[in-house]
Design a protein around this motif. Structure first.
Motif, PDB file in Angstrom:
ATOM      1  N   ALA A 100      -3.202 -10.295   5.999  1.00  0.00           N
ATOM      2  CA  ALA A 100      -2.091 -11.217   6.267  1.00  0.00           C
ATOM      3  C   ALA A 100      -2.337 -12.603   5.678  1.00  0.00           C
ATOM      4  O   ALA A 100      -1.437 -13.209   5.078  1.00  0.00           O
TER       5      ALA A 100
ATOM      6  N   ASN B  28       2.128  -4.137  -2.541  1.00  0.00           N
ATOM      7  CA  ASN B  28       3.505  -4.619  -2.650  1.00  0.00           C
ATOM      8  C   ASN B  28       3.622  -5.690  -3.733  1.00  0.00           C
ATOM      9  O   ASN B  28       2.762  -6.560  -3.853  1.00  0.00           O
TER      10      ASN B  28
ATOM     11  N   ALA C 217       8.427  -3.445  -2.432  1.00  0.00           N
ATOM     12  CA  ALA C 217       7.632  -3.775  -1.238  1.00  0.00           C
ATOM     13  C   ALA C 217       7.911  -2.767  -0.141  1.00  0.00           C
ATOM     14  O   ALA C 217       8.620  -3.053   0.819  1.00  0.00           O
TER      15      ALA C 217
ATOM     16  N   LYS D  55       1.892  -2.910   5.632  1.00  0.00           N
ATOM     17  CA  LYS D  55       1.134  -4.157   5.538  1.00  0.00           C
ATOM     18  C   LYS D  55      -0.034  -4.131   6.512  1.00  0.00           C
ATOM     19  O   LYS D  55       0.120  -3.770   7.677  1.00  0.00           O
TER      20      LYS D  55
ATOM     21  N   ASP E 108      -2.035  -4.927  -0.287  1.00  0.00           N
ATOM     22  CA  ASP E 108      -1.331  -3.885   0.457  1.00  0.00           C
ATOM     23  C   ASP E 108      -0.525  -2.963  -0.463  1.00  0.00           C
ATOM     24  O   ASP E 108       0.018  -1.947  -0.006  1.00  0.00           O
TER      25      ASP E 108
ATOM     26  N   VAL F 279      -1.910 -12.364   1.762  1.00  0.00           N
ATOM     27  CA  VAL F 279      -0.533 -12.176   1.309  1.00  0.00           C
ATOM     28  C   VAL F 279       0.286 -13.453   1.480  1.00  0.00           C
ATOM     29  O   VAL F 279       1.130 -13.780   0.639  1.00  0.00           O
TER      30      VAL F 279
END
Length: 285
Positions: free
Chosen positions: A54, A36, A45, A49, A34, A57
């Motif tokens: 998900a 970050n 960050a 997102k 993403d 991360v």
């Protein structure tokens, strides 16, 4: 459910004569897909997102360390870094340590042999070709990754080297503001599965006698040799390392011996002398 597969970074560390450098420590840190970083700085960050990322991360390690083998090879299993507004080009950060880092008498952090970054050629980044990587796609159903890159790092490991054709050293790049604030010398080279200490502020273990940082990573066995199926072709590099004689002007000029320099100077002066007398002769005639 993620829509991206891991990426294997296979690298080689060489000196300017093209010899492999073994037992060096290579540190890598990067953004997640993403864009970050894992860093306390609030600027680290700020990218949106994606729900598709998900699961990545939540388990992503963000940084790790590997040690070069007898042929100078090192590897990281990761994901392609995400770009972010202030840096619109995907990139990996690297630090190279030729020896075990030693904390100075004044308590200052040790200095690495090189700090640099690698970019992706398909994004047309405005950086030297020697820092741009080609991505090769492979069958993620066979391998533990869906693509790989090969990057060669060249460092000036012996300043006494003279004469001959020497490789241009890899250009230095800024460390940036998001170097991890944790000891990741002891973290491994698989960034797809978070180490327990990823989010902890772990101080390096330093020998009181020598000042040497004694924590070392547990290297994951080669990701390039899956249990089944063929090993993909792994060229020695796919970033453009070059001899100094053909390198861009941002690299040092090729080192020559004093005898060669003297011969070149004599040839230059002799040609100048001939040109001078030709001009005199034309004027007289």
């Amino acid at each position: 459910m993620t829509t991206i597969d891991p990426l294997l970074f296979h690298g080689t560390l060489l000196n300017q004569q093209g010899d492999a450098i073994k037992d060096a420590k290579i540190q890598l840190w990067q953004t997640d897909p993403d864009g970050n970083y894992l860093h306390p700085d609030p600027r680290a960050a700020t990218s949106p997102k994606s729900p598709d990322h998900a699961s990545i991360v939540s388990e992503f390690q963000y940084f790790g360390t590997d040690a070069t083998d007898s042929e100078g090879n090192f590897e990281f299993l990761s994901y392609r870094p995400g770009a972010y507004p202030n840096r619109p080009y995907s990139h990996f950060h690297f630090m190279v340590w030729l020896n075990d880092p030693v904390v100075g008498d004044d308590g200052e952090d040790p200095l690495p042999a090189l700090v640099t970054q690698f970019y992706f050629k398909d994004e047309s980044p405005p950086f030297p070709d020697s820092l741009q990587l080609d991505v090769t796609e492979v069958d993620a159903g066979i391998y533990t990754y869906g693509s790989y890159v090969n990057g060669t790092i060249v460092v000036d490991a012996d300043s006494s080297l003279t004469g001959g054709i020497l490789l241009a050293t890899s250009p230095m790049q800024p460390k940036g503001p998001f170097y991890p604030e944790t000891d990741f010398f002891r973290m491994n080279n698989d960034l797809t599965a978070a180490d327990d200490a990823t989010t902890q502020n772990v101080s390096p273990t330093v020998s009181p006698d020598t000042g040497v940082i004694t924590t070392h990573p547990t290297r994951i066995p080669s990701f390039a040799a899956p249990a089944t199926g063929p090993t993909p072709p792994m060229p020695s590099h796919n970033n453009d390392i070059m001899p100094i004689s053909t390198a861009p002007t941002l690299h040092p000029v090729q080192v020559t011996s004093s005898a060669a320099a003297a011969a070149a100077a004599w040839n230059y002066n002799f040609l100048g002398f001939v040109w001078f007398w030709l001009m005199i002769s034309r004027a007289v005639l």
